[in-house]
Design a protein around this motif. Structure first.
Motif, PDB file in Angstrom:
ATOM      1  N   VAL A 208       0.904  -1.329  -0.107  1.00 34.16           N
ATOM      2  CA  VAL A 208       0.123  -0.070  -0.128  1.00 34.16           C
ATOM      3  C   VAL A 208       0.924   1.397   0.098  1.00 34.16           C
ATOM      4  O   VAL A 208       0.746   2.004  -0.686  1.00 34.16           O
ATOM      5  CB  VAL A 208      -0.987  -0.058   1.109  1.00 34.16           C
ATOM      6  N   ALA A 209       1.913   1.205   0.937  1.00 29.17           N
ATOM      7  CA  ALA A 209       2.765   2.297   1.123  1.00 29.17           C
ATOM      8  C   ALA A 209       3.516   2.669  -0.243  1.00 29.17           C
ATOM      9  O   ALA A 209       3.555   3.777  -0.763  1.00 29.17           O
ATOM     10  CB  ALA A 209       3.840   2.117   2.077  1.00 29.17           C
ATOM     11  N   GLN A 210       3.806   1.426  -1.104  1.00 34.25           N
ATOM     12  CA  GLN A 210       4.518   1.927  -2.561  1.00 34.25           C
ATOM     13  C   GLN A 210       3.543   2.752  -3.349  1.00 34.25           C
ATOM     14  O   GLN A 210       4.190   3.290  -4.189  1.00 34.25           O
ATOM     15  CB  GLN A 210       4.816   0.517  -2.954  1.00 34.25           C
ATOM     16  N   ARG A 211       2.384   2.667  -3.208  1.00 35.77           N
ATOM     17  CA  ARG A 211       1.467   3.469  -4.120  1.00 35.77           C
ATOM     18  C   ARG A 211       1.355   4.970  -3.951  1.00 35.77           C
ATOM     19  O   ARG A 211       1.072   5.521  -4.868  1.00 35.77           O
ATOM     20  CB  ARG A 211       0.077   2.730  -4.069  1.00 35.77           C
ATOM     21  N   ALA A 212       1.942   5.183  -2.742  1.00 38.11           N
ATOM     22  CA  ALA A 212       1.953   6.819  -2.336  1.00 38.11           C
ATOM     23  C   ALA A 212       2.882   7.485  -3.213  1.00 38.11           C
ATOM     24  O   ALA A 212       3.997   6.787  -3.255  1.00 38.11           O
ATOM     25  CB  ALA A 212       1.998   6.773  -0.913  1.00 38.11           C
ATOM     26  N   ASP A 213       2.917   8.863  -3.043  1.00 36.92           N
ATOM     27  CA  ASP A 213       3.831   9.807  -3.520  1.00 36.92           C
ATOM     28  C   ASP A 213       4.917   9.833  -2.576  1.00 36.92           C
ATOM     29  O   ASP A 213       6.300  10.223  -2.956  1.00 36.92           O
ATOM     30  CB  ASP A 213       3.371  11.166  -4.059  1.00 36.92           C
ATOM     31  N   ARG A 214       4.527   9.842  -1.198  1.00 39.50           N
ATOM     32  CA  ARG A 214       5.606  10.115  -0.297  1.00 39.50           C
ATOM     33  C   ARG A 214       5.335   9.170   0.887  1.00 39.50           C
ATOM     34  O   ARG A 214       3.902   8.890   1.389  1.00 39.50           O
ATOM     35  CB  ARG A 214       5.039  11.639   0.309  1.00 39.50           C
ATOM     36  N   ARG A 215       6.277   8.811   1.415  1.00 42.77           N
ATOM     37  CA  ARG A 215       6.174   7.558   2.464  1.00 42.77           C
ATOM     38  C   ARG A 215       6.842   8.155   3.745  1.00 42.77           C
ATOM     39  O   ARG A 215       7.931   8.751   3.717  1.00 42.77           O
ATOM     40  CB  ARG A 215       7.006   6.402   2.122  1.00 42.77           C
ATOM     41  N   LEU A 216       5.860   8.434   4.716  1.00 38.29           N
ATOM     42  CA  LEU A 216       6.460   9.057   6.119  1.00 38.29           C
ATOM     43  C   LEU A 216       6.365   7.572   7.159  1.00 38.29           C
ATOM     44  O   LEU A 216       5.359   6.924   7.132  1.00 38.29           O
ATOM     45  CB  LEU A 216       5.596  10.046   6.492  1.00 38.29           C
ATOM     46  N   THR A 217       6.989   7.807   8.071  1.00 37.33           N
ATOM     47  CA  THR A 217       7.170   6.953   9.281  1.00 37.33           C
ATOM     48  C   THR A 217       6.815   7.553  10.297  1.00 37.33           C
ATOM     49  O   THR A 217       7.249   8.628  10.731  1.00 37.33           O
ATOM     50  CB  THR A 217       8.285   6.142   9.349  1.00 37.33           C
ATOM     51  N   MET A 218       6.040   6.828  11.529  1.00 38.15           N
ATOM     52  CA  MET A 218       6.083   7.564  12.779  1.00 38.15           C
ATOM     53  C   MET A 218       6.703   6.807  13.693  1.00 38.15           C
ATOM     54  O   MET A 218       6.780   5.472  13.731  1.00 38.15           O
ATOM     55  CB  MET A 218       4.400   7.265  13.127  1.00 38.15           C
ATOM     56  N   ARG A 219       7.335   7.462  14.722  1.00 37.84           N
ATOM     57  CA  ARG A 219       8.196   6.764  15.660  1.00 37.84           C
ATOM     58  C   ARG A 219       7.954   7.543  17.107  1.00 37.84           C
ATOM     59  O   ARG A 219       8.154   8.903  17.114  1.00 37.84           O
ATOM     60  CB  ARG A 219       9.606   6.788  15.470  1.00 37.84           C
ATOM     61  N   ASP A 220       7.421   6.838  18.132  1.00 38.35           N
ATOM     62  CA  ASP A 220       7.295   7.535  19.285  1.00 38.35           C
ATOM     63  C   ASP A 220       6.781   8.913  19.391  1.00 38.35           C
ATOM     64  O   ASP A 220       6.952   9.867  19.932  1.00 38.35           O
ATOM     65  CB  ASP A 220       8.509   7.688  20.175  1.00 38.35           C
ATOM     66  N   GLY A 221       5.549   8.821  18.350  1.00 36.16           N
ATOM     67  CA  GLY A 221       4.830  10.284  18.389  1.00 36.16           C
ATOM     68  C   GLY A 221       5.322  11.368  17.578  1.00 36.16           C
ATOM     69  O   GLY A 221       4.648  12.423  17.527  1.00 36.16           O
ATOM     70  N   GLU A 222       6.301  11.073  16.817  1.00 40.01           N
ATOM     71  CA  GLU A 222       6.770  11.771  15.812  1.00 40.01           C
ATOM     72  C   GLU A 222       6.803  11.494  14.517  1.00 40.01           C
ATOM     73  O   GLU A 222       6.805  10.303  14.265  1.00 40.01           O
ATOM     74  CB  GLU A 222       8.222  12.159  16.099  1.00 40.01           C
ATOM     75  N   VAL A 223       6.585  12.348  13.698  1.00 37.46           N
ATOM     76  CA  VAL A 223       6.676  11.626  12.088  1.00 37.46           C
ATOM     77  C   VAL A 223       8.001  12.198  11.567  1.00 37.46           C
ATOM     78  O   VAL A 223       8.809  13.125  11.474  1.00 37.46           O
ATOM     79  CB  VAL A 223       5.681  12.755  11.251  1.00 37.46           C
ATOM     80  N   VAL A 224       8.470  10.941  10.919  1.00 35.58           N
ATOM     81  CA  VAL A 224      10.069  11.302  10.440  1.00 35.58           C
ATOM     82  C   VAL A 224       9.761  10.471   8.983  1.00 35.58           C
ATOM     83  O   VAL A 224       9.187   9.715   8.771  1.00 35.58           O
ATOM     84  CB  VAL A 224      10.763  10.289  11.065  1.00 35.58           C
ATOM     85  N   ASP A 225      10.509  10.890   8.156  1.00 37.53           N
ATOM     86  CA  ASP A 225      10.698  10.877   6.723  1.00 37.53           C
ATOM     87  C   ASP A 225      11.131   9.302   6.721  1.00 37.53           C
ATOM     88  O   ASP A 225      12.026   8.937   7.354  1.00 37.53           O
ATOM     89  CB  ASP A 225      11.520  11.878   5.896  1.00 37.53           C
ATOM     90  N   ALA A 226      10.504   8.516   5.572  1.00 34.31           N
ATOM     91  CA  ALA A 226      11.194   7.086   5.501  1.00 34.31           C
ATOM     92  C   ALA A 226      12.322   7.358   4.349  1.00 34.31           C
ATOM     93  O   ALA A 226      12.084   8.127   3.881  1.00 34.31           O
ATOM     94  CB  ALA A 226      10.002   6.510   4.884  1.00 34.31           C
ATOM     95  N   ALA A 227      12.877   6.102   4.575  1.00 37.42           N
ATOM     96  CA  ALA A 227      14.321   6.261   3.870  1.00 37.42           C
ATOM     97  C   ALA A 227      13.816   6.141   2.455  1.00 37.42           C
ATOM     98  O   ALA A 227      12.668   5.807   1.893  1.00 37.42           O
ATOM     99  CB  ALA A 227      15.066   5.124   4.109  1.00 37.42           C
TER     100      ALA A 227
END
Ligand code: ADP
Ligand code: MG
Length: 227
Positions: A208-227
């Protein structure tokens, strides 16, 4: 072209308090969703994804920070105004339980339009258009408890997009569906995205994530950019 982002979340904090226990679910989460874009949000269980979705939708008032939808800060609006703004601008699809069990398919999809006070002929036309588009044209009068998982999620999308929201938030919308059914649901979400709605999908599924234009990750309540 509207230059304002559909959604801007800044410095979001959220603390759940239950009896003596405090859980900090959001710690400075930030996010911008542009009109017509598809953003995917992944992250471990408990990292705050669902809390963020509820705050973005105006369903939960954050302990701190702000959510701006097309330039209007919804965070501090009084509850009735926030509900109205949400109905007009935010569509939300959850993993399940999106529907009113006592209403039929058409009744569910028409509900947000009727709550908005739209004229009866407009409601009828929009519901007919949406049910056709969602391949539910022959299900208008069916009770929603009789639907399959994929059908129920298609109705949920109809409810979410009925008022042509600027942003569509989907929290594990395909979590209970098989791959083919999930693909059809994602295609529908993507169709509304192409019309200019900002789409945020929360998922555990890398496909599902692959279909998006942009992939973000959440860690401990913060949004971080995915690699
Ligand atoms: N209603 C609630 N009351 C108390 N704590 C909650 C509530 N909802 C979520 N939490 C806690 O907040 C944290 C983030 O949860 P959640 O936003 O559901 O994460 P995710 O969707 O990423 O799994 C978790 O520690 C969870 O236990
Ligand atoms: Mg969750």
């Amino acid at each position: 072209m509207n230059a304002l982002p559909a959604v801007e979340a800044r410095g979001l904090y959220h603390i759940y308090r239950e009896a003596e226990v405090e859980t900090v679910a959001l710690r400075g989460a930030e996010l911008t969703l542009e009109a017509g874009s598809w953003t995917s949000l992944m992250g471990p269980s408990g990292s705050g994804k669902s809390t963020l979705v509820h705050v973005l939708a105006g369903l939960l008032e954050p302990s701190g920070g702000s959510v701006t939808i097309e330039g209007e800060d919804i965070t501090r609006l009084p509850a009735p105004d926030r509900a109205r703004k949400r109905r007009r601008t935010v569509g939300i699809v959850l993993q399940r339980d999106n529907l009113h069990p006592l209403l039929d398919v058409a009744g569910n999809v028409s509900l947000p339009l009727r709550l908005e006070g739209r004229p009866a002929d407009e409601v009828t036309n929009r519901v007919e258009e949406l049910l056709g588009r969602l391949s539910l044209g022959d299900r208008a009068g069916q009770r929603v408890v009789q639907l399959s998982g994929g059908e129920a999620q298609r109705v949920a999308i109809g409810v979410a997009v009925a008022c042509r929201p600027r942003v569509l938030l989907a929290d594990e919308p395909t979590g209970e569906l098989d791959e083919a059914t999930a693909g059809a649901v994602l295609d529908l979400l993507d169709g509304f995205r192409r019309e200019g709605t900002a789409l945020l999908t929360v998922t555990h599924n890398p496909l599902v994530a692959q279909r998006a234009d942009r992939r973000l990750t959440m860690r401990d309540g913060e949004v971080v950019d995915a690699a």
